[in-house]
Design an enzyme around this catalytic site. Structure first.
Site, PDB file in Angstrom:
ATOM      1  N   ARG A   5       0.719  -0.953   0.067  1.00 14.07           N
ATOM      2  CA  ARG A   5      -0.055   0.214   0.140  1.00 14.07           C
ATOM      3  C   ARG A   5       0.812   1.161  -0.034  1.00 14.07           C
ATOM      4  O   ARG A   5       1.959   1.044   0.627  1.00 14.07           O
ATOM      5  CB  ARG A   5      -0.752   0.237   1.218  1.00 14.07           C
ATOM      6  CG  ARG A   5      -1.960  -1.244   1.057  1.00 14.07           C
ATOM      7  CD  ARG A   5      -2.996  -0.907   2.318  1.00 14.07           C
ATOM      8  NE  ARG A   5      -2.156  -0.925   3.635  1.00 14.07           N
ATOM      9  CZ  ARG A   5      -1.773  -0.388   4.460  1.00 14.07           C
ATOM     10  NH1 ARG A   5      -2.116   0.899   4.233  1.00 14.07           N
ATOM     11  NH2 ARG A   5      -1.113  -0.377   5.596  1.00 14.07           N
ATOM     12  N   LYS A  14      -8.689  -2.271   0.754  1.00 10.30           N
ATOM     13  CA  LYS A  14      -8.426  -1.509   1.823  1.00 10.30           C
ATOM     14  C   LYS A  14      -9.348  -0.296   1.708  1.00 10.30           C
ATOM     15  O   LYS A  14      -9.728   0.323   2.653  1.00 10.30           O
ATOM     16  CB  LYS A  14      -6.937  -1.297   2.041  1.00 10.30           C
ATOM     17  CG  LYS A  14      -6.237  -2.326   2.501  1.00 10.30           C
ATOM     18  CD  LYS A  14      -7.200  -3.122   3.912  1.00 10.30           C
ATOM     19  CE  LYS A  14      -6.117  -4.001   4.321  1.00 10.30           C
ATOM     20  NZ  LYS A  14      -6.762  -4.980   5.457  1.00 10.30           N
ATOM     21  N   HIS A  43     -10.407  -4.844  12.046  1.00  7.17           N
ATOM     22  CA  HIS A  43      -9.503  -5.465  11.400  1.00  7.17           C
ATOM     23  C   HIS A  43      -8.882  -6.681  12.271  1.00  7.17           C
ATOM     24  O   HIS A  43      -8.112  -6.793  12.833  1.00  7.17           O
ATOM     25  CB  HIS A  43      -8.162  -4.518  11.387  1.00  7.17           C
ATOM     26  CG  HIS A  43      -7.142  -4.957  10.431  1.00  7.17           C
ATOM     27  ND1 HIS A  43      -5.777  -4.415  10.666  1.00  7.17           N
ATOM     28  CD2 HIS A  43      -7.103  -5.553   9.340  1.00  7.17           C
ATOM     29  CE1 HIS A  43      -5.068  -5.049   9.549  1.00  7.17           C
ATOM     30  NE2 HIS A  43      -5.915  -5.700   8.847  1.00  7.17           N
ATOM     31  N   SER A  92       0.279  -7.231  10.657  1.00  4.29           N
ATOM     32  CA  SER A  92       1.065  -8.079   9.754  1.00  4.29           C
ATOM     33  C   SER A  92       2.041  -8.728  10.515  1.00  4.29           C
ATOM     34  O   SER A  92       2.913  -8.315  11.295  1.00  4.29           O
ATOM     35  CB  SER A  92       1.570  -7.104   8.744  1.00  4.29           C
ATOM     36  OG  SER A  92       2.130  -8.083   7.683  1.00  4.29           O
ATOM     37  N   LYS A 136      -2.417 -13.642  12.582  1.00  4.39           N
ATOM     38  CA  LYS A 136      -3.883 -13.509  12.396  1.00  4.39           C
ATOM     39  C   LYS A 136      -4.494 -14.656  11.384  1.00  4.39           C
ATOM     40  O   LYS A 136      -5.207 -15.190  11.705  1.00  4.39           O
ATOM     41  CB  LYS A 136      -4.259 -12.086  11.880  1.00  4.39           C
ATOM     42  CG  LYS A 136      -5.570 -11.852  11.682  1.00  4.39           C
ATOM     43  CD  LYS A 136      -5.551 -10.288  11.836  1.00  4.39           C
ATOM     44  CE  LYS A 136      -4.844  -9.441  10.902  1.00  4.39           C
ATOM     45  NZ  LYS A 136      -5.207  -9.429   9.614  1.00  4.39           N
ATOM     46  N   THR A 137      -3.848 -14.633  10.347  1.00  5.29           N
ATOM     47  CA  THR A 137      -4.482 -15.538   9.163  1.00  5.29           C
ATOM     48  C   THR A 137      -4.209 -17.135   9.569  1.00  5.29           C
ATOM     49  O   THR A 137      -4.927 -18.023   9.666  1.00  5.29           O
ATOM     50  CB  THR A 137      -3.811 -15.471   7.762  1.00  5.29           C
ATOM     51  OG1 THR A 137      -4.079 -14.035   7.609  1.00  5.29           O
ATOM     52  CG2 THR A 137      -4.462 -16.398   6.787  1.00  5.29           C
ATOM     53  N   ASP A 184      -9.670 -11.346   7.617  1.00  3.67           N
ATOM     54  CA  ASP A 184      -9.085  -9.906   7.746  1.00  3.67           C
ATOM     55  C   ASP A 184      -9.854  -8.873   8.281  1.00  3.67           C
ATOM     56  O   ASP A 184      -9.628  -7.938   8.883  1.00  3.67           O
ATOM     57  CB  ASP A 184      -8.270  -9.613   6.300  1.00  3.67           C
ATOM     58  CG  ASP A 184      -7.306  -8.435   6.482  1.00  3.67           C
ATOM     59  OD1 ASP A 184      -6.705  -8.228   7.418  1.00  3.67           O
ATOM     60  OD2 ASP A 184      -7.607  -7.705   5.479  1.00  3.67           O
ATOM     61  N   ARG A 206       1.698 -11.820  -2.304  1.00  9.06           N
ATOM     62  CA  ARG A 206       0.322 -12.274  -1.845  1.00  9.06           C
ATOM     63  C   ARG A 206      -0.429 -13.357  -2.686  1.00  9.06           C
ATOM     64  O   ARG A 206      -0.040 -13.563  -3.875  1.00  9.06           O
ATOM     65  CB  ARG A 206      -0.090 -10.994  -1.679  1.00  9.06           C
ATOM     66  CG  ARG A 206       0.122  -9.974  -0.683  1.00  9.06           C
ATOM     67  CD  ARG A 206      -0.582 -10.182   0.546  1.00  9.06           C
ATOM     68  NE  ARG A 206       0.224  -9.225   1.717  1.00  9.06           N
ATOM     69  CZ  ARG A 206      -0.635  -9.180   2.944  1.00  9.06           C
ATOM     70  NH1 ARG A 206      -1.692  -9.872   3.145  1.00  9.06           N
ATOM     71  NH2 ARG A 206      -0.067  -8.470   3.659  1.00  9.06           N
TER      72      ARG A 206
END
Length: 538
Positions: free
Chosen positions: A61, A203, A222, A240, A244-245, A259, A325
């Site tokens: 980003r 996003k 988030h 990041s 989390k994932t 996410d 990604r």
């Protein structure tokens, strides 16, 4: 379908026109978009079926190129500052004029009508216009796809125009560079130019929902989320690299999403219909479910290195990007929720990768402590992740997603605290970072320890465990958990040099206190008292 649409059909609500000779590809399916992307030279198929694309210099980003139009609508509702930079209305008007002119020059355009949000009463209708077929596939995969019967009368509430070939003029458009992401809540329009990184679209919709939902009482988050066999929902906040994932992808629990979610009166619902996972150094052994998606037609891989002849992938090669990604429909995950939603949460987990080695592997938080740590949004960068970082560096991202939160953090924090209290939610802080010393001395928290502790928290057994009070942060830490070495539960005991631990802990506490000073006037006394303080360990 492939349609020739009158200019007014596409430019409805935009105040401009497009080339009437343009071929518009409206709501194409994934296979058709893959074919178009390959035919147009936008990407190549890998041996096992995924579409492999490159995003060029923008592999993440463009945080400093994101703007919100500052006008009567947003003047008092947006938290202006580093995360939310302002653009003047007349500058946006010129940018919009030039975007529509550029749109009119295109001979082909790809359009998708989609939902942001899986719960019908709390979703936004979004029309996305792309010049690249693979970008259209990206957003079709990432957002929620309407049923065919709902497309005929689809009326967008917001429109995104995404033109990677567009070059902004800072002097004319009031931006920083040739790259621009500009949002006008008054015009209900998002303009993205000068970047091929698909995550900007994703996003932008997340930021849109983060602005629209709080006044309705819905908490945007988030986070990842999953459901246990007894119908118990857990949400996992984290920046990041915190897991989390990985930690939400549990074969014993049903995945809601990886996410972005909303917490309404009746449900936790996914904002999206797809997943967007990091691919670098992904392995079948560590993350078999996600790894399997790299061998599916319909997956899109960004900046993953591929052998040009054999078309095989090298997920360990970071030549194109460390932030490689993969995006894929959520139904590629075998145990994903069919409705992309679940009951309101029973457990809330804040994930941090503490490179200082100070945080315990798990701790239970009071509602006040939960709000304190939510507003803090702590994790740590380590050497090698960014240029110039040679020692662990504390990073605080408000609400675990400051760049995507248009409103003041207290809006989200107070809403979260109210929902925690109303639902009797158990809150946990989990350190997936370092133990036995800081980064460079200690080692990463074993994933089997993290999973064992999470399982004990989620099945309720940790609620009955003997607890001690952490001397620095004041939260409750289990003294022993079945199947886990008790020593690892007390980070000070894992350090060889106890005096160095105390000094490092004091340093981290000071960083927390200094960061939270910006919020003290917006929170109540209970949250202020939840701040860490240096104490002599027992």
């Amino acid at each position: 379908m492939n349609q020739r649409i009158p200019a007014t059909g596409l430019a409805e609500g935009l105040g401009g026109a497009v080339n009437t000779d343009a071929t518009l590809y409206w709501n194409l399916t994934a296979p058709a978009l893959v074919e178009a992307a390959v035919a147009r030279g936008e990407g190549k198929l890998a041996a096992d079926g995924p579409l492999v694309v490159e995003t060029g210099p923008h592999t993440g980003r463009s945080v400093k190129d994101r703007f919100i139009v500052r006008d009567a609508t947003t003047e008092s509702t947006v938290w202006w500052g580093k995360s939310n930079q302002s653009m003047e209305p007349d500058a946006f008007a010129r940018l919009k004029e030039d975007f529509l002119a550029a749109l009119g020059e295109r001979k082909e355009l790809f359009v998708q009508d989609l939902y942001g949000g899986s719960q019908p009463s709390h979703r936004v209708r979004v029309r996305v216009i792309n010049e690249l077929a693979w970008h259209n596939l990206f957003i079709r995969t990432m957002l929620v796809r309407p049923e065919e019967k709902d497309l005929a009368g689809f009326a967008p509430e917001y429109t995104i125009i995404d033109l990677p070939s567009f070059r902004a003029d800072p002097a004319r458009h009031g931006c920083r560079s040739e790259t621009v992401i500009a949002v006008s809540f008054t015009d209900r329009l998002i303009l993205i130019g000068g970047t091929r990184y698909g995550g900007e679209m994703k996003k932008s919709v997340f930021s849109l929902l983060n602005y629209l939902l709080p006044p309705t009482g819905v908490m945007p988050m988030h986070c990842s989320a999953n459901i246990g066999p007894k119908g118990d929902t857990a949400v996992f906040f984290g920046l990041s690299g915190t897991g989390k994932t990985t930690l939400s992808a549990d074969s014993n629990r049903t995945l809601i999403g990886d996410d972005e979610h909303g917490w309404s009166d009746t449900a936790v619902f996914n904002f999206e219909g797809g997943c967007y996972a990091k691919m670098i150094r992904l392995s079948a052994e560590a993350e078999p479910v996600i790894f399997a998606t790299t061998k599916r037609f319909g997956t899109v891989l960004e900046n993953v290195v591929m052998d040009p002849d054999a078309r095989t992938l090298d997920l360990d090669d970071a030549t194109l990007a460390e932030n490689s990604r993969g995006l894929y429909p959520i139904e590629f995950i075998p145990n994903a929720s069919k409705d992309n939603l679940g009951p309101v949460p029973k457990n809330m987990i804040f994930l941090t990768a503490d490179a200082y080695g100070v945080m315990p592997p798990i701790a239970k938080l009071t509602p006040d402590q939960a709000m304190y740590h939510f507003l803090s949004g702590y994790t740590a960068r380590v050497a090698g992740t960014e240029m110039g970082v040679v020692e662990p560096d504390a990073t605080f991202s408000t609400c675990f997603g400051a760049p995507f939160m248009p409103r003041h953090p207290s809006v989200y924090g107070n809403l979260l605290k109210e929902r925690i209290a109303a639902g009797g939610v158990d809150c946990w802080l989990v350190n997936t970072g370092w133990t036995g010393g800081k980064y460079g001395v200690g080692h990463r928290m074993p994933i089997k320890v993290t999973r064992a502790l999470l399982s004990a928290a989620l099945d309720g057994s940790l609620n009955d465990a003997e607890m001690r009070t952490d001397p620095n942060f004041g939260f409750q830490v289990p003294v022993s958990v079945q199947g886990v070495d008790s020593q690892i539960l007390d980070p000070r005991r894992t350090w060889t040099d106890k005096a160095e631990y105390d000094a490092t802990a004091a340093q981290l506490v000071d960083r927390f206190v200094a960061n939270f000073a910006q919020f003290e006037s917006q929170v109540d006394e209970g949250v202020r008292q939840a701040a860490p303080r240096v104490m002599q360990p027992a």
